[in-house]
Design a protein around this motif. Structure first.
Motif, PDB file in Angstrom:
ATOM      1  N   GLY A 161       0.788  -1.224   0.000  1.00 47.68           N
ATOM      2  CA  GLY A 161       0.000   0.000   0.000  1.00 47.68           C
ATOM      3  C   GLY A 161       0.820   1.273   0.000  1.00 47.68           C
ATOM      4  O   GLY A 161       0.346   2.328   0.420  1.00 47.68           O
ATOM      5  N   GLU A 164      -0.694   4.226  -2.339  1.00 49.37           N
ATOM      6  CA  GLU A 164      -1.841   4.941  -1.795  1.00 49.37           C
ATOM      7  C   GLU A 164      -1.428   5.931  -0.707  1.00 49.37           C
ATOM      8  O   GLU A 164      -2.037   6.997  -0.562  1.00 49.37           O
ATOM      9  CB  GLU A 164      -2.853   3.946  -1.217  1.00 49.37           C
ATOM     10  CG  GLU A 164      -3.590   3.114  -2.263  1.00 49.37           C
ATOM     11  CD  GLU A 164      -2.747   1.961  -2.779  1.00 49.37           C
ATOM     12  OE1 GLU A 164      -1.605   1.806  -2.312  1.00 49.37           O
ATOM     13  OE2 GLU A 164      -3.229   1.226  -3.662  1.00 49.37           O
ATOM     14  N   GLU A 165      -0.400   5.590   0.062  1.00 41.16           N
ATOM     15  CA  GLU A 165       0.020   6.460   1.155  1.00 41.16           C
ATOM     16  C   GLU A 165       0.866   7.639   0.681  1.00 41.16           C
ATOM     17  O   GLU A 165       0.914   8.670   1.360  1.00 41.16           O
ATOM     18  CB  GLU A 165       0.811   5.646   2.181  1.00 41.16           C
ATOM     19  CG  GLU A 165      -0.016   4.587   2.894  1.00 41.16           C
ATOM     20  CD  GLU A 165       0.803   3.804   3.890  1.00 41.16           C
ATOM     21  OE1 GLU A 165       2.011   4.100   4.005  1.00 41.16           O
ATOM     22  OE2 GLU A 165       0.247   2.918   4.558  1.00 41.16           O
ATOM     23  N   ALA A 293      -5.071   5.189  -7.641  1.00 42.62           N
ATOM     24  CA  ALA A 293      -4.885   5.797  -6.317  1.00 42.62           C
ATOM     25  C   ALA A 293      -5.271   7.266  -6.313  1.00 42.62           C
ATOM     26  O   ALA A 293      -5.475   7.846  -5.240  1.00 42.62           O
ATOM     27  CB  ALA A 293      -3.439   5.634  -5.868  1.00 42.62           C
ATOM     28  N   GLN A 294      -5.376   7.872  -7.492  1.00 40.62           N
ATOM     29  CA  GLN A 294      -5.731   9.289  -7.600  1.00 40.62           C
ATOM     30  C   GLN A 294      -7.170   9.489  -8.069  1.00 40.62           C
ATOM     31  O   GLN A 294      -7.559  10.585  -8.444  1.00 40.62           O
ATOM     32  CB  GLN A 294      -4.770   9.989  -8.568  1.00 40.62           C
ATOM     33  CG  GLN A 294      -3.316   9.843  -8.159  1.00 40.62           C
ATOM     34  CD  GLN A 294      -2.372  10.442  -9.180  1.00 40.62           C
ATOM     35  OE1 GLN A 294      -2.038  11.615  -9.110  1.00 40.62           O
ATOM     36  NE2 GLN A 294      -1.934   9.630 -10.129  1.00 40.62           N
TER      37      GLN A 294
END
Length: 317
Positions: A161, A164-165, A293-294
Motif C-alpha cells: 500500500g 496509496e500512502e 490511487a488518484q
C-alpha cells in the motif's frame, strides 16, 4: 431447553385435543385448545427469530466494534470471544506484513539509490573506452544492472500500500506532466528515429501527483518506444471533459491481441509475442495502481490498422 419444553408442550396439547374430540365429544374445547396452541406456536417462532437476530447483532458488535459481549447464553459468548480474538490476530498479522513490506521497500530503495552513482560512473567510463568487444560487453552488463535495479524499485512500490500512502494529488499542468514523462524516453526514441507529436491544449490542468503520474505516463511511453518500429510516430494528446481530463498515447506498434488486453495490467504478465523484449511485467501494473490511487483510470485499445491507444483519465478541476 426452551425448544424441548415447547415441543413436549405441543405434543401433550395435541394429544389432549385428540382425546377430548374422540372420547368426550366436546368439539368447542378442542377448537379452543387448537387455536391457543397455534397462537402460542406463532409467538414462540417470532420470539426465537427476534432472539436469534439479537444474538447475531451482539456477536457482530462484539467482533466489529470491540464492545463487551452482553449475551446471556453461555454457548454463544465463547464463540464471540473466539471470533474477536481471531480478528485481533488477523489485524496484528496484517500490520506486521504491511510494516515488513514498507521496510523492504525502503531497503530496496536505499540499495538502488546507493548503486546509481557507481553504475552511472561505470557507464560514463565505458563510453570513454576505445571501441572493442570488451567495452561493449561491459556496457551491456552495466545496462542490465541498471534495468534490474529499476525493476526492483518498481516491484517494491507495488507492495504494502505504499502508493496509496504517498500519492498526493494537487492541481498540476498536463503540459508539464507530458514534458517530464517524455524527457525520460527521448534518448531511446532517438536511437530508433521515433518522433513524438504532442497535442496538449495550453493551460490544461488536472488533479494528480506530478512525480508519480509522470512515472505512470513514462511507463506507457517507454513501452511504446520498445515495441514501435523504427521511423514511426508516437502521439500524445489530451482533451478536457466535464469531470475528467483524458490523456491519450497512441503508437504505431504491432498492437496487442484482444484476448491479452485484460491481462496486461496483471503483475509479471508478459505478452506471448514479446518474451524476448526486456522487461519483467511490472510497469503497467504499477501504472494502473498509480492512476487508480488518484481517482482515475487507465484503458488500452487497439487502433485500426496498427498500434495501441492508452487512455489515462484524471480528475478535472
Amino acid at each position: 431447553m426452551i425448544l424441548v419444553f415447547a415441543v413436549i408442550w405441543l405434543f401433550l396439547t395435541t394429544a389432549f385435543c385428540l382425546v377430548n374430540s374422540l372420547y368426550v365429544g366436546n368439539i368447542r374445547t378442542t377448537v379452543c385448545y387448537a387455536v391457543l396452541t397455534g397462537i402460542l406456536a406463532v409467538c414462540f417462532v417470532l420470539y426465537e427469530r427476534i432472539r436469534r437476530r439479537r444474538l447475531l447483532d451482539d456477536i457482530r458488535r462484539a467482533i466489529e466494534d470491540g464492545e463487551d459481549f452482553a449475551v446471556e447464553e453461555s454457548e454463544i459468548a465463547p464463540i464471540a470471544r473466539q471470533l474477536r480474538r481471531k480478528r485481533e490476530e488477523e489485524e496484528t498479522r496484517d500490520r506486521r506484513v504491511t510494516e515488513s513490506y514498507r521496510n523492504l521497500a525502503a531497503l530496496v530503495s536505499d540499495i538502488a539509490h546507493q548503486c546509481k552513482t557507481p553504475l552511472t560512473a561505470a557507464a560514463m567510463y565505458v563510453e570513454m573506452l576505445p571501441a572493442s568487444a570488451e567495452a561493449e560487453v561491459i556496457g551491456e552488463q552495466t545496462e542490465k544492472l541498471q534495468f534490474l535495479l529499476d525493476a526492483l524499485v518498481k516491484l517494491s512500490r507495488c507492495e504494502g500500500g505504499l502508493i496509496e500512502e504517498n500519492v498526493h494529488p494537487v492541481v498540476e499542468s498536463v503540459e508539464t506532466l507530458t514534458a517530464q514523462a517524455l524527457s525520460a524516453v527521448v534518448p531511446a526514441a532517438e536511437r530508433k528515429s521515433i518522433v513524438f507529436s504532442v497535442e496538449i491544449p495550453g493551460g490544461l490542468t488536472a488533479l494528480f501527483d506530478l512525480r508519480w503520474t509522470a512515472e505512470a505516463v513514462g511507463t506507457i511511453l517507454d513501452n511504446g518506444v520498445k515495441y514501435a518500429p523504427e521511423n514511426s510516430k508516437i502521439t500524445v494528446a489530451a482533451q478536457r471533459y466535464e469531470t475528467y481530463v483524458r490523456l491519450d498515447i497512441l503508437d504505431e506498434g504491432p498492437g496487442i491481441p484482444e484476448e491479452e488486453l485484460p491481462e496486461i495490467w496483471k503483475r509479471f504478465y508478459r505478452g506471448k509475442a514479446n518474451r524476448n523484449v526486456s522487461g519483467v511485467g511490472i510497469g503497467l501494473a504499477l501504472c494502473r495502481m498509480i492512476v487508480q490511487a488518484q481517482g482515475g483510470r487507465v484503458l488500452c485499445q487497439n487502433r485500426e490498422g496498427a498500434g495501441c491507444r492508452f487512455s489515462i483519465f484524471l480528475p478535472a478541476v
